[in-house]
Design a protein around this motif. Sequence first.
Motif, PDB file in Angstrom:
ATOM      1  N   UNK A  52       0.834  -1.211   0.000  1.00  0.00           N
ATOM      2  CA  UNK A  52       0.000   0.000   0.000  1.00  0.00           C
ATOM      3  C   UNK A  52       0.863   1.253   0.000  1.00  0.00           C
ATOM      4  N   UNK A  53       1.991   1.206   0.712  1.00  0.00           N
ATOM      5  CA  UNK A  53       2.869   2.369   0.783  1.00  0.00           C
ATOM      6  C   UNK A  53       3.483   2.707  -0.571  1.00  0.00           C
ATOM      7  N   UNK A  73       0.222   1.522  -3.641  1.00  0.00           N
ATOM      8  CA  UNK A  73      -1.127   1.990  -3.356  1.00  0.00           C
ATOM      9  C   UNK A  73      -2.180   0.912  -3.247  1.00  0.00           C
ATOM     10  N   UNK A  74      -1.849  -0.339  -3.494  1.00  0.00           N
ATOM     11  CA  UNK A  74      -2.783  -1.462  -3.368  1.00  0.00           C
ATOM     12  C   UNK A  74      -2.208  -2.447  -2.366  1.00  0.00           C
ATOM     13  N   UNK A  75      -2.995  -2.872  -1.365  1.00  0.00           N
ATOM     14  CA  UNK A  75      -2.445  -3.705  -0.299  1.00  0.00           C
ATOM     15  C   UNK A  75      -2.386  -5.200  -0.620  1.00  0.00           C
ATOM     16  N   UNK A  85       8.875  -4.986   5.767  1.00  0.00           N
ATOM     17  CA  UNK A  85       8.396  -3.967   4.830  1.00  0.00           C
ATOM     18  C   UNK A  85       9.505  -3.552   3.868  1.00  0.00           C
ATOM     19  N   UNK A  86      10.727  -3.464   4.372  1.00  0.00           N
ATOM     20  CA  UNK A  86      11.843  -3.097   3.504  1.00  0.00           C
ATOM     21  C   UNK A  86      12.142  -4.192   2.482  1.00  0.00           C
ATOM     22  N   UNK A 129      -1.063   5.971  -3.893  1.00  0.00           N
ATOM     23  CA  UNK A 129      -0.061   6.323  -2.884  1.00  0.00           C
ATOM     24  C   UNK A 129      -0.172   7.812  -2.552  1.00  0.00           C
ATOM     25  N   UNK A 130       0.576   8.241  -1.544  1.00  0.00           N
ATOM     26  CA  UNK A 130       0.564   9.656  -1.178  1.00  0.00           C
ATOM     27  C   UNK A 130       1.061  10.539  -2.318  1.00  0.00           C
TER      28      UNK A 130
END
Length: 778
Positions: free
Chosen positions: A192-193, A196-198, A377-378, A620-621
């Motif tokens: 998601x980060x 933009x899709x989880x 996450x990384x 995403x942001x």
Amino acid sequence: MSQDVSIGPYDAPSGGWGSVRSLGDIMLREKVPPATGRELYRQNKNDGFMCVSCAWAKPSRPNPFEFCENGAKATAWELTSHRTTPAFFAAHTVTELRGWSDYALEQQGRLTDPLRYDRASDRYVPVSWEDAFREIGAELRKLDPKSTVFYSSGRASLETSYMYGLFARLYGHNNLPDSSNMCHETTSVALKEVIGSPVGTTTLADFEHCECILSFGQNVGSNAPRMLHQLQESVRRGTVVITFNPLRERGWERFTNPQSPVEMSTGAETRISAQYHQVKAGGDIAAMAGMCKWLIETDDAARARGEAGILDHGFIAEHTTGFEEFSQRICATSWEEIERESGLPRSALIEAAAVYARAKTTMAIYGMGLTQHVGGEQNLHMLVALMLLRGNIGKPGAGMCPVRGHSNVQGQRTVGISEKPELVPLDKLAGQYGFEPPRDKGMNTVEACEGILSGKVRAFIGLGGNFVRAIPDTDRMEPAWTRMHLTVQVATKLNRSHLINGEVAFLLPCRGRIERDTQATGDQCVTMEDSTACIHASYGEREPASPNLLSEPAIVAGLAKATLAPNPKVDWDGWVADYGRVRDAIEETYPEELRGLNDRMSVPGGFHRPVPARERVWKTKSGKAEFRLPKSLNATGFTDQDGQFRLVTLRSNDQFNTTIYGYHDRFRGVKGTREVLFMNPEDIRAMQLSDGDVVGVETVSEDGEHRSVAKLRLTGFDIPRGCVGGYYPECNPLLPVGHHAEESKTPAAKSIPVRIHVEKDFHSGRTQPEQGLPPGPG
């Protein structure tokens, strides 16, 4: 150790006759009636039932037998002729049953009647459904809703999950952890980060168009064997498969299709992986960084010569942000550091990158080997970056393919099972049902464990699963569990979680998905979402194991009615009478994602709910896909010390999550035990130990808690130096609650810092029951 333990090499491929024999063994042990063959034929078919095991996708044109070895075991396990009746509990105290093995408990068969724990006799005793609901509701009304946790395993349907999440919020909390918290929550956070899709962006159709497959941290032969059919077909079309995994897993090496008469009669095999790189546990970031470094530097050199580059610069410019900083940092990273952290030589990483550079389309398949690390996450940010370099997200034959576990774990999140209020349309629920939903963040699995340890959590409702056995820090969690006031477990079979009780405890048996679910308006079906975001209907036809079983929706409705004040906008009874009405309510809450749910649920192969990143729409942001730099090339979250190892927890060929079907890990050559520690033979010699020695393992941690597992049989295995492997959940006592992915808080079970010592008495190990022996203490 058991005298019947044998450990030795296994040379056969995945699938083949080994798979057939293993399935035959469980059919005999479970005394499965011949009619079960019809159910296996219906498994994963368009008019049949969704497998109760993993979440791999159902094809629109299924094989004649669209099930794998583990899926068939799960069906046999559920359709067993064995029954766990009130008479069984009258004969055994809970204290006695705590001494039984996981296998022995579930081997007793299907639960038949609702039960209440009687503390005076230390036994479960029968209780009527009406009394159970009334008493549970009365206990819940006494408690602060924020002090309760409503957990769900990944097997519950969309209908049940929607009702359960609504029940929790009407009651007054968002404490809705589920099994995703323990395995793939890292995916939901990290993808998601950066895109933009989880969820993943691929479907089964992408296997038909991909030229390269990169696999990271996933054991296809044990965890999603049906995928081997897509892999085999892809390889035969010319797809190149490159695998990164600490252990050499047979499914990624060789496969004989049990559904092919020619292959079964001739012993023909398909080589799956063209390259197999045994990366160090926690070293995947470094391995991917090495590939990225070679790709960027090779591209720079080609363009400097006036030649065409190998990166997709048009895609990068239009669809991404952060590339320049990413490329500068990656190119500044030395090969020495990359080799040290990955455990792989530069030449191997260049070999993998060169194949990737030539492929027009690439899929990235991954599992918990990436998600269950402190730097989980990384790991995924780097994998996404590798894919973005060549535009491999959002086009046919390319994309991210996370392999989920439980059959509807992804779907539960889709319909509201989440502790994060921002992921749920609370305003929509407020208008739909006339209440003010709680807006504060709830507890995930790790936070629930921390709350139980501190005494903050007073009640736990478990919708399926074996939570106590699945969570970290087993030896600390079990005593804390008994200090809760109320524990309620909804289940099909007995497991250890049902024996670690609060002051008040209930065990509520439910119908299984394969069984007929007849309600007031007739036979019902339910819906599931697979790991490729496709929705499917599932139809049960077998008679229930007991006439006293209720469906999961009926149990959720019964608990809700007994706990909540009447709400004219929530017709619990109407929903139980007709699950189609639940699906109408789901569509009203999620009109974009699940439009036409009732009408589309039976589409062959399922219908795809929207995944924006698949269409190159980046939620995403920044509005674009993002290159993110890792904090470190080491995802473990700790620094290696002298005498310290990285422990990787493993599933065997004979289990699904905490369900142990038997004591034969065929692909690793282990039979008769699960108390094994796999170690590189050179490390064994360096420690002046011998293959077969009995050792103890202790966690290296700074929180002052002592964590250890004793009496494991040391076994030489092809695993990178500095790494060891042990079975899950037996090694869960070594995993601290606080050792988890930084953002998602997914327990970091794939890299636990441990030390090893020799046990004094070689023969003092606990024994485990052989598959064919009567179950009992183990």
